[in-house]
Design a protein around this motif. Sequence first.
Motif, PDB file in Angstrom:
ATOM      1  N   MET A   1     -46.042 -98.685 -45.562  1.00  0.00           N
ATOM      2  CA  MET A   1     -46.399 -97.596 -44.658  1.00  0.00           C
ATOM      3  C   MET A   1     -45.284 -96.552 -44.609  1.00  0.00           C
ATOM      4  SD  MET A   1     -49.115 -96.859 -42.845  1.00  0.00           S
ATOM      5  CE  MET A   1     -49.899 -98.407 -42.384  1.00  0.00           C
ATOM      6  N   ALA A   2     -44.036 -97.006 -44.614  1.00  0.00           N
ATOM      7  CA  ALA A   2     -42.906 -96.073 -44.634  1.00  0.00           C
ATOM      8  C   ALA A   2     -42.896 -95.277 -45.930  1.00  0.00           C
ATOM      9  CB  ALA A   2     -41.597 -96.838 -44.461  1.00  0.00           C
TER      10      ALA A   2
ATOM     11  N   TRP B   1     -42.242 -90.807 -47.581  1.00  0.00           N
ATOM     12  CA  TRP B   1     -41.934 -90.328 -48.926  1.00  0.00           C
ATOM     13  C   TRP B   1     -43.089 -89.524 -49.524  1.00  0.00           C
ATOM     14  CZ3 TRP B   1     -37.747 -89.872 -51.885  1.00  0.00           C
ATOM     15  CH2 TRP B   1     -37.918 -89.635 -53.246  1.00  0.00           C
ATOM     16  N   VAL B   2     -44.293 -90.102 -49.491  1.00  0.00           N
ATOM     17  CA  VAL B   2     -45.427 -89.446 -50.148  1.00  0.00           C
ATOM     18  C   VAL B   2     -45.942 -88.255 -49.333  1.00  0.00           C
ATOM     19  CG1 VAL B   2     -47.783 -89.762 -50.996  1.00  0.00           C
ATOM     20  CG2 VAL B   2     -46.088 -91.574 -51.309  1.00  0.00           C
TER      21      VAL B   2
ATOM     22  N   PHE C   1     -43.502 -92.295 -38.334  1.00  0.00           N
ATOM     23  CA  PHE C   1     -43.522 -93.666 -38.839  1.00  0.00           C
ATOM     24  C   PHE C   1     -43.107 -94.665 -37.765  1.00  0.00           C
ATOM     25  CE2 PHE C   1     -40.685 -97.019 -40.504  1.00  0.00           C
ATOM     26  CZ  PHE C   1     -41.654 -97.847 -41.054  1.00  0.00           C
ATOM     27  N   LEU C   2     -42.082 -94.350 -36.991  1.00  0.00           N
ATOM     28  CA  LEU C   2     -41.617 -95.275 -35.961  1.00  0.00           C
ATOM     29  C   LEU C   2     -42.692 -95.529 -34.918  1.00  0.00           C
ATOM     30  CD1 LEU C   2     -37.941 -94.052 -35.445  1.00  0.00           C
ATOM     31  CD2 LEU C   2     -38.738 -96.091 -36.661  1.00  0.00           C
ATOM     32  N   HIS C   3     -43.524 -94.518 -34.651  1.00  0.00           N
ATOM     33  CA  HIS C   3     -44.624 -94.718 -33.713  1.00  0.00           C
ATOM     34  C   HIS C   3     -45.626 -95.728 -34.276  1.00  0.00           C
ATOM     35  CE1 HIS C   3     -47.211 -93.527 -30.338  1.00  0.00           C
ATOM     36  NE2 HIS C   3     -48.218 -93.643 -31.184  1.00  0.00           N
ATOM     37  N   THR C   4     -45.863 -95.693 -35.581  1.00  0.00           N
ATOM     38  CA  THR C   4     -46.756 -96.663 -36.213  1.00  0.00           C
ATOM     39  C   THR C   4     -46.205 -98.071 -36.105  1.00  0.00           C
ATOM     40  OG1 THR C   4     -47.498 -94.988 -37.800  1.00  0.00           O
ATOM     41  CG2 THR C   4     -47.892 -97.293 -38.380  1.00  0.00           C
TER      42      THR C   4
ATOM     43  N   GLU D   1     -43.544 -77.623 -40.700  1.00  0.00           N
ATOM     44  CA  GLU D   1     -43.135 -79.028 -40.718  1.00  0.00           C
ATOM     45  C   GLU D   1     -44.318 -79.961 -40.914  1.00  0.00           C
ATOM     46  OE1 GLU D   1     -41.378 -82.366 -37.577  1.00  0.00           O
ATOM     47  OE2 GLU D   1     -41.461 -80.246 -37.033  1.00  0.00           O
ATOM     48  N   VAL D   2     -45.453 -79.627 -40.305  1.00  0.00           N
ATOM     49  CA  VAL D   2     -46.601 -80.530 -40.353  1.00  0.00           C
ATOM     50  C   VAL D   2     -47.675 -80.071 -41.327  1.00  0.00           C
ATOM     51  CG1 VAL D   2     -46.259 -81.405 -38.028  1.00  0.00           C
ATOM     52  CG2 VAL D   2     -47.599 -79.343 -38.364  1.00  0.00           C
ATOM     53  N   LEU D   3     -47.560 -78.875 -41.874  1.00  0.00           N
ATOM     54  CA  LEU D   3     -48.578 -78.387 -42.796  1.00  0.00           C
ATOM     55  C   LEU D   3     -48.559 -79.164 -44.108  1.00  0.00           C
ATOM     56  CD1 LEU D   3     -50.772 -76.243 -43.017  1.00  0.00           C
ATOM     57  CD2 LEU D   3     -49.087 -74.698 -44.024  1.00  0.00           C
ATOM     58  N   GLU D   4     -47.365 -79.471 -44.608  1.00  0.00           N
ATOM     59  CA  GLU D   4     -47.238 -80.137 -45.901  1.00  0.00           C
ATOM     60  C   GLU D   4     -47.885 -81.520 -45.928  1.00  0.00           C
ATOM     61  OE1 GLU D   4     -46.203 -80.169 -49.912  1.00  0.00           O
ATOM     62  OE2 GLU D   4     -46.237 -78.566 -48.420  1.00  0.00           O
ATOM     63  N   PRO D   5     -47.706 -82.387 -44.899  1.00  0.00           N
ATOM     64  CA  PRO D   5     -48.379 -83.692 -44.946  1.00  0.00           C
ATOM     65  C   PRO D   5     -49.894 -83.594 -45.010  1.00  0.00           C
ATOM     66  CG  PRO D   5     -46.614 -83.721 -43.330  1.00  0.00           C
ATOM     67  CD  PRO D   5     -46.758 -82.307 -43.770  1.00  0.00           C
TER      68      PRO D   5
END
Length: 662
Positions: free
Chosen positions: A179-180, A185-186, A194-197, A466-470
């Motif tokens: 998941m990390a 990375w991806v 990730f820490l919230h997951t 910051e959030v557009l790329e994911p």
Amino acid sequence: MAMRKALLLDPRCFQAGFQLLFLAYGCAVLDWPVSPAHCAASIGGCLLFQWSFESLRRRQFLSLAPKSFAGWGFSVLISALSLCLLLRTNSWSISLLAAFLTVASKYLFRINGRHIFNPSAFGIVSVLLLGNVAWLSPGQWGSGTVLFFAILTLGTIVVTRVQKLDVSLAFIAGYAGLMAWRQLWVLGWPADYFLHTLGTGSLLLFTFFMISDPRTTPAHPAVRIAWGFAVGAAAFYLQAFKWWYNTPLYMLLLFAPLVPLLDRLFPARHFQWQPASLAFLQRFKKIPMLFQSRKTIAALLLLVFGAEQAAAFCGFYVSKADGTLKNKTSQVILVRDGNQNVITMYNNFKGAPGEFAMVVPVPVVLRENDIRVVDPQIFQTLNDYSGPRLVEYYDSDPCRPQILEDQMVYEKAPVAMGAVKETGVRIEAQYLVGEYDILILSAKQSAGLYSWLRENGYRIPAGAAEVLEPYIKSNLKFFVARVNEKELKKLKNNFLRPLQISFNSPKFMLPIRLGMANGDGDQDLLVYAFTRNGRVECTNYRTAEMPTGQQIPLFVQRDFNRFYGAAFARKWQREGRAVALLEYAWDVSPHNYMKCDPCTGTAPSAQDLVQAGVRWLQDGQENTADVFFTRLHFRYNRHDFPQDLVFQATPNRASFQARYVM
């Protein structure tokens, strides 16, 4: 004395004690809606069925003395507490059925004298597969830092004492490690995503209290590690790519039949419950001394129970270079039927309609008939009927009681959406829907969206990059709407109507992180959710009920909006801020005449529900089809909500409304 020492040395005593502590924490601090009937049926049923099955196996009635109970009762008590912690149902009979299946699996599915399946996992999954009778609430724990470290520490103690820490770490490596890799990375999400997951109580309880069961894991250490990693990897794949819920439980059952085969291929000494040495308990001798100080006790209670856990929109707005646009309060209608999703967006923002565009990530290329405009009155209807209410009971005629009611009314505002000019970005589809020009941009090409906005005099709000790329790396498309000035002038009131989109996807979510780019501090989001079966709840944040039925002074009637705003803020702070607050839940099926208690307004009609996106009421099914209405209120910000909102439809049909009585 000897018996007491033996019980203290039994690792199962520690595990049951820790589970009781977690259950008490959930009920007392997190306000879990766990009924006494559910706990009684789960614990009492497991003990009764275990005693019955074991008595039949031994052909004699088992003694209930403490020494005998330690031999047959501890293990099943642990399974029963797992049912109390994880399983949710509205019927004690389902709890009793889960208890029966939990115990029966130990006697019906055996090889070489060992049961194959983890008992509590078998009982939980079995009742989940029966249909709409039970559910799991993975978001019930929240993601508080204190709880995270408490479960991690206590869980480590338990699995170390049963010498199965290796399988827990292997599972974490397979699940959390992959998941990390994907999230950090991806896709490029920030670390807090990730820490919230990872920091959810359900995942940690599974890791340290379920998969570590020594009776249902391979005996050989190396094989056990590989098996645990495989369970984690399979659970990761189904959750990350197929959007399945509760995948670790399902994968634990799926991989369980491999254990006897692996034990045969790779023989090793099987685990036997052995009392630990007194040396282990010597480490805890000094602990009671810490509690001799009242100040120490107060500090620990403050740490555990007072620590904080570490209205908005599912897209963002793009303003002109000198424009300012803030998205403070929004309302969204969500309709979920299988994998069919309908989202209707109504937004409260500041800015001129011709100065900005709306950008929303969507999972597929929308067709023209997937996009509609609806009458904004539907939002007012839903808000008026489901909003928190002030109720006054009085008798003008002693023989005829009457009800007066005021509701919490949110500010009405027209939706304003902006313009999108011709771009070099590849356009997958282009439509004219009502007063909107619609573009669907290819997710593979949408990296050019940033350049296009800059080149055409638009500035992406601070934080959007910051959030557009994911979203781009997740292969999402981008739904872009702008106002068609010519079509807008044809409308009588010149107000923009809400946009409604529908698509088929296993993802039941709202991408709020993109909308935070337009937020100025805390934002409010009202979600009106409709399903066939029951309540909608968050899976990655806690869902808690607003206080209801409280007596309040008469003078509050003059300023109920202000009173409720303060009550909401207090509840939001008390619940740790990262929470969805339930304000209304009821069966609003057209054939159900009791849709609130009390009722003075007009319930949404079948026509209103169809306009909201409840498509299964079409074709004359309004007299038979079920519709359940859930109203959730979010107040969120970038710090407390690191992830998008993910939902699930549950079979929970318990009615609820936030009301205050004078």
